[in-house]
Design a protein around this motif. Structure first.
Motif, short mmCIF file in Angstrom:
data_model
loop_
_atom_site.label_atom_id
_atom_site.label_comp_id
_atom_site.label_asym_id
_atom_site.label_seq_id
_atom_site.Cartn_x
_atom_site.Cartn_y
_atom_site.Cartn_z
N THR A 6 -0.56 -5.21 5.62
CA THR A 6 0.07 -4.03 5.05
C THR A 6 1.56 -4.27 4.94
O THR A 6 2.16 -4.90 5.82
N GLY A 7 2.16 -3.80 3.85
CA GLY A 7 3.60 -3.95 3.67
C GLY A 7 4.14 -2.96 2.65
O GLY A 7 3.38 -2.32 1.92
N GLU A 8 5.45 -2.86 2.63
CA GLU A 8 6.14 -1.94 1.72
C GLU A 8 6.51 -2.65 0.42
O GLU A 8 6.95 -3.80 0.42
N VAL A 21 5.58 -7.46 -2.22
CA VAL A 21 5.31 -7.11 -0.83
C VAL A 21 5.49 -8.40 -0.05
O VAL A 21 4.95 -9.44 -0.43
N ASP A 85 6.26 2.43 -1.58
CA ASP A 85 4.91 2.71 -1.06
C ASP A 85 4.49 1.61 -0.10
O ASP A 85 4.86 0.44 -0.25
N VAL A 86 3.71 1.98 0.91
CA VAL A 86 3.13 1.02 1.84
C VAL A 86 1.69 0.80 1.40
O VAL A 86 0.94 1.77 1.23
N THR A 88 -1.98 -1.87 1.46
CA THR A 88 -2.75 -2.93 2.10
C THR A 88 -3.10 -3.95 1.04
O THR A 88 -3.63 -3.62 -0.02
#
Length: 95
Positions: A6-8, A21, A85-86, A88
């Motif tokens: 997961t990342g922004e 990301v 937004d974050v 996956t």
């Protein structure tokens, strides 16, 4: 090789803006281990990227000793994603 993290979403504002990301450090170590077998010019690693129900083919970009995942317009539009937004990310790397 299958990875998920997961990342922004962040933006690089060059001549043409790109959205990325960053791959977390642990996953970067795994990518670095296989990079000699899969990388092509400039350290790029071909990958299939999955966000939600959308898959796209792209390449991971090396950056600052790690990797970043470019998020094409196709995937951002299909999944209604915006800067900050974050998300996956699922990665498939053919080894």
């Amino acid at each position: 090789m299958e990875l998920e993290f997961t990342g922004e979403i962040w933006e690089w504002r060059g001549p043409a803006p790109y959205h990325f990301v960053s791959v977390p450090e642990d996953e970067c170590a795994e990518l670095l281990a296989v990079s000699p077998m899969v990388s092509y010019g400039w350290g790029m690693i071909p990958a299939t990227v999955r966000v939600g129900a959308t898959d796209v083919t792209t390449a991971l970009w090396p950056k600052d000793g790690g990797y970043v995942v470019p998020l094409k317009d196709k995937i951002r539009t299909a999944e209604s994603l915006a800067l900050g937004d974050v998300v996956t990310i699922g990665l498939t790397i053919a080894v």
